[in-house]
Design a protein around this motif. Structure first.
Motif, PDB file in Angstrom:
ATOM      1  N   LYS A 322     -30.873   4.539  50.823  1.00 53.31           N
ATOM      2  CA  LYS A 322     -30.715   4.119  52.216  1.00 53.31           C
ATOM      3  C   LYS A 322     -31.989   3.395  52.625  1.00 53.31           C
ATOM      4  N   SER A 323     -31.847   2.183  53.156  1.00 52.79           N
ATOM      5  CA  SER A 323     -33.006   1.352  53.486  1.00 52.79           C
ATOM      6  C   SER A 323     -33.563   1.614  54.884  1.00 52.79           C
ATOM      7  N   SER A 324     -32.937   2.485  55.648  1.00 54.37           N
ATOM      8  CA  SER A 324     -33.423   2.827  56.984  1.00 54.37           C
ATOM      9  C   SER A 324     -33.260   4.331  57.186  1.00 54.37           C
ATOM     10  N   PRO A 325     -34.003   4.922  58.131  1.00 52.49           N
ATOM     11  CA  PRO A 325     -33.883   6.362  58.363  1.00 52.49           C
ATOM     12  C   PRO A 325     -32.465   6.755  58.742  1.00 52.49           C
ATOM     13  N   GLN A 326     -32.020   7.903  58.211  1.00 51.33           N
ATOM     14  CA  GLN A 326     -30.690   8.414  58.480  1.00 51.33           C
ATOM     15  C   GLN A 326     -30.786   9.648  59.379  1.00 51.33           C
ATOM     16  N   ALA A 327     -29.796   9.840  60.241  1.00 50.83           N
ATOM     17  CA  ALA A 327     -29.798  10.971  61.170  1.00 50.83           C
ATOM     18  C   ALA A 327     -28.700  11.957  60.787  1.00 50.83           C
ATOM     19  N   ALA A 328     -29.033  13.246  60.835  1.00 50.43           N
ATOM     20  CA  ALA A 328     -28.045  14.270  60.493  1.00 50.43           C
ATOM     21  C   ALA A 328     -28.432  15.575  61.168  1.00 50.43           C
ATOM     22  N   SER A 329     -27.495  16.523  61.166  1.00 50.05           N
ATOM     23  CA  SER A 329     -27.726  17.840  61.749  1.00 50.05           C
ATOM     24  C   SER A 329     -28.302  18.751  60.667  1.00 50.05           C
ATOM     25  N   LEU A 330     -29.629  18.797  60.566  1.00 46.57           N
ATOM     26  CA  LEU A 330     -30.311  19.536  59.504  1.00 46.57           C
ATOM     27  C   LEU A 330     -31.165  20.641  60.128  1.00 46.57           C
ATOM     28  N   ALA A 331     -30.928  21.871  59.691  1.00 42.51           N
ATOM     29  CA  ALA A 331     -31.570  23.025  60.323  1.00 42.51           C
ATOM     30  C   ALA A 331     -33.083  22.993  60.206  1.00 42.51           C
ATOM     31  N   VAL A 332     -33.610  22.477  59.107  1.00 47.12           N
ATOM     32  CA  VAL A 332     -35.053  22.499  58.891  1.00 47.12           C
ATOM     33  C   VAL A 332     -35.794  21.539  59.819  1.00 47.12           C
ATOM     34  N   LEU A 333     -35.076  20.640  60.480  1.00 51.28           N
ATOM     35  CA  LEU A 333     -35.707  19.630  61.328  1.00 51.28           C
ATOM     36  C   LEU A 333     -35.596  19.937  62.817  1.00 51.28           C
ATOM     37  N   THR A 334     -35.247  21.164  63.173  1.00 47.25           N
ATOM     38  CA  THR A 334     -34.856  21.447  64.557  1.00 47.25           C
ATOM     39  C   THR A 334     -35.998  21.863  65.484  1.00 47.25           C
ATOM     40  N   ALA A 335     -37.254  21.833  65.046  1.00 46.52           N
ATOM     41  CA  ALA A 335     -38.356  22.175  65.949  1.00 46.52           C
ATOM     42  C   ALA A 335     -38.486  21.092  67.014  1.00 46.52           C
ATOM     43  N   PRO A 336     -38.308  21.419  68.306  1.00 46.24           N
ATOM     44  CA  PRO A 336     -38.330  20.388  69.342  1.00 46.24           C
ATOM     45  C   PRO A 336     -39.715  19.846  69.633  1.00 46.24           C
ATOM     46  N   ASP A 337     -40.766  20.534  69.163  1.00 47.01           N
ATOM     47  CA  ASP A 337     -42.122  20.114  69.488  1.00 47.01           C
ATOM     48  C   ASP A 337     -42.902  19.601  68.289  1.00 47.01           C
ATOM     49  N   ILE A 338     -42.275  19.525  67.105  1.00 44.54           N
ATOM     50  CA  ILE A 338     -42.970  19.073  65.894  1.00 44.54           C
ATOM     51  C   ILE A 338     -42.199  17.920  65.262  1.00 44.54           C
ATOM     52  N   PRO A 339     -42.806  16.736  65.128  1.00 44.84           N
ATOM     53  CA  PRO A 339     -42.149  15.654  64.383  1.00 44.84           C
ATOM     54  C   PRO A 339     -41.771  16.148  62.996  1.00 44.84           C
ATOM     55  N   SER A 340     -40.518  15.929  62.594  1.00 47.10           N
ATOM     56  CA  SER A 340     -40.021  16.493  61.335  1.00 47.10           C
ATOM     57  C   SER A 340     -39.158  15.469  60.602  1.00 47.10           C
TER      58      SER A 340
END
Length: 442
Positions: A322-340
């Motif tokens: 994938k040549s650009s960032p992809q968005a998905a519902s991933l549990a490990v990325l759910t910290a609202p205050d930390i770029p992940s």
């Protein structure tokens, strides 16, 4: 007679004025790195067009079928780019024309967001600032007194995917994803720890399992500025190959933010001391919602910008699925205050990529590409209170003119060429006219 009556009713109804249906319920704006995000909260899905004007710099947005009764003077605006949000004369009585006055020229990107969780419909406006002042660099909207230590390290939380009784994907030659991810994570950990002003925190250091929701918790307890989760992709067929970088989807982000808002006992984890003076009444609860919303906006914007840099660096090591960032519902990325971000290093189900991932030199190159992207991003946008932020404030800038070279600038400012290249993330001695270079203090 009946036909005449029906016809009369139809004509009469068409002659009635068309009342505006959409309502603007709130406006907020906050800087995030080299861009400022403006969010218009609306009651219905927005239908819009826009254009920019200069002298003075303005972004003009026309919202179809929208009321102009909302008081825009109460907009929650921070940062130096957006000066004011106001109404102007609309194209027609049923529409609203919104004008965003800007202190300098900025490139806009507009997109609507569907309602979910604690939020309704929104129109998001990202204003790309080509020359943000030092004061607007990576502001922290999370009010946590523990983060105010001067000249601290930038903390990178590194998450090796899977582990223990969860092997992850298994390659055709029997390679376990959990071993590949831990190896790359350890290479990245060393690179981060060897860089002055940076420090790595691992979510796991060995072959054991850490629950998905515990991984962002480890990052938060370590006061991480970034969480990067490392994985290897897989598919049922051997054909697909290449890396990709993932960020949290807007829908999942809104859901997670709604959960945090509902769990008021956890507000202190994000708001620090401010949570003690925010009670549970409607007005002060809205303040908490605003602060947490701005924090999530900042984290997601940072995640997306960093993802693009990681993709750019990984291209020199492997092809990208994938040549650009992809968005998905991933549990490990759910910290609202930390770029992940989550990095898929390749398809372990592809025989050639499985072979590559089993090669230590290749894993080191992947780790190096991730580190180059992280370093480059934080050099440009260092978090407040860090050593790198202090260094950037003390540095000077120079706009390259015709006839100037890197060696000439190094001589003029009495700095080493290697220092110039390092602070500007240059991979060669070539500079271009108009390029703005950071000049480190000697």
């Amino acid at each position: 007679m009946l036909r005449i009556f029906i016809l009369t009713i139809c004509v009469w109804s068409l002659a009635l004025p068309v009342w505006s249906q959409n309502q603007i319920s709130g406006v907020r704006a906050a800087p995030s790195g080299n861009k400022t995000r403006v969010v218009l909260e609306v009651s219905e899905k927005p239908v819009f067009t826009y254009f920019t004007l200069e002298n003075p710099n303005r972004l003009v947005i026309d919202l179809a079928d929208t009321s102009r009764k909302s008081n825009l003077s109460q907009a929650n605006i921070s940062g130096s780019l957006v000066k004011k949000v106001r109404y102007s004369t609309p194209k027609n009585p049923q529409s609203a024309r919104i004008v965003i006055e800007m202190a300098r020229k900025a490139t806009p990107t507009l997109f609507p967001v569907e309602p979910d969780g604690a939020y309704g419909h929104r129109l998001v406006i990202d204003l790309q600032d080509p020359n943000p002042p030092p004061a607007s660099v990576a502001p922290s909207v999370v009010l946590n007194a523990d983060n105010n230590t001067r000249d601290r390290d930038i903390i990178v939380a590194i998450d090796a995917g899977h582990g223990g009784n969860d092997p992850g994907s298994i390659g055709r030659a029997g390679t376990y994803e959990k071993h590949i991810t831990l190896s790359i994570a350890k290479y990245l950990e060393k690179l981060v720890n060897d860089e002055p002003g940076m420090r790595a925190v691992m979510t796991r250091n060995g072959d054991y399992y850490v629950a998905l929701n515990k991984r962002p918790e480890i990052a938060r307890k370590s006061k991480a500025d970034l969480l990067i989760s490392i994985h290897a992709d897989a598919f049922t067929a051997p054909g697909p190959r290449g890396g990709s970088v993932w960020v949290l989807s807007m829908r999942r982000a809104d859901t997670e933010l709604g959960r945090w808002l509902e769990r008021s006992e956890r507000h202190s984890e994000l708001l620090g001391g401010a949570a003690e003076v925010i009670s549970d009444n409607a007005s002060e609860r809205y303040l908490a919602e605003t602060i947490l919303g701005l924090s999530m906006d900042h984290s997601m914007s940072t995640s997306y910008d960093l993802s693009r840099k990681v993709i750019s660096e990984m291209k020199s090591v492997t092809q990208m699925h994938k040549s650009s960032p992809q968005a998905a519902s991933l549990a490990v990325l759910t910290a609202p205050d930390i770029p992940s971000i989550l990095v898929e290093t390749g398809f372990i189900s592809n025989p050639q990529e499985e072979k590559n991932l089993n090669w230590s030199t290749y894993r080191k190159k992947l780790a190096s590409s991730m580190f180059s992207a992280i370093k480059s991003y934080f050099r440009q946008v260092p978090p407040d209170g860090t050593l790198w932020a202090s260094q950037k404030m003390n540095n000077r800038t120079h706009k390259v003119r015709s006839g100037e070279s890197l060696s000439l600038l190094a001589q003029r400012y009495n700095v080493k060429i290697s220092s110039l290249k390092a602070v500007n993330n240059l991979h060669s001695d070539t500079v271009r006219i108009g390029q703005v270079l950071t000049i480190p203090r000697t």
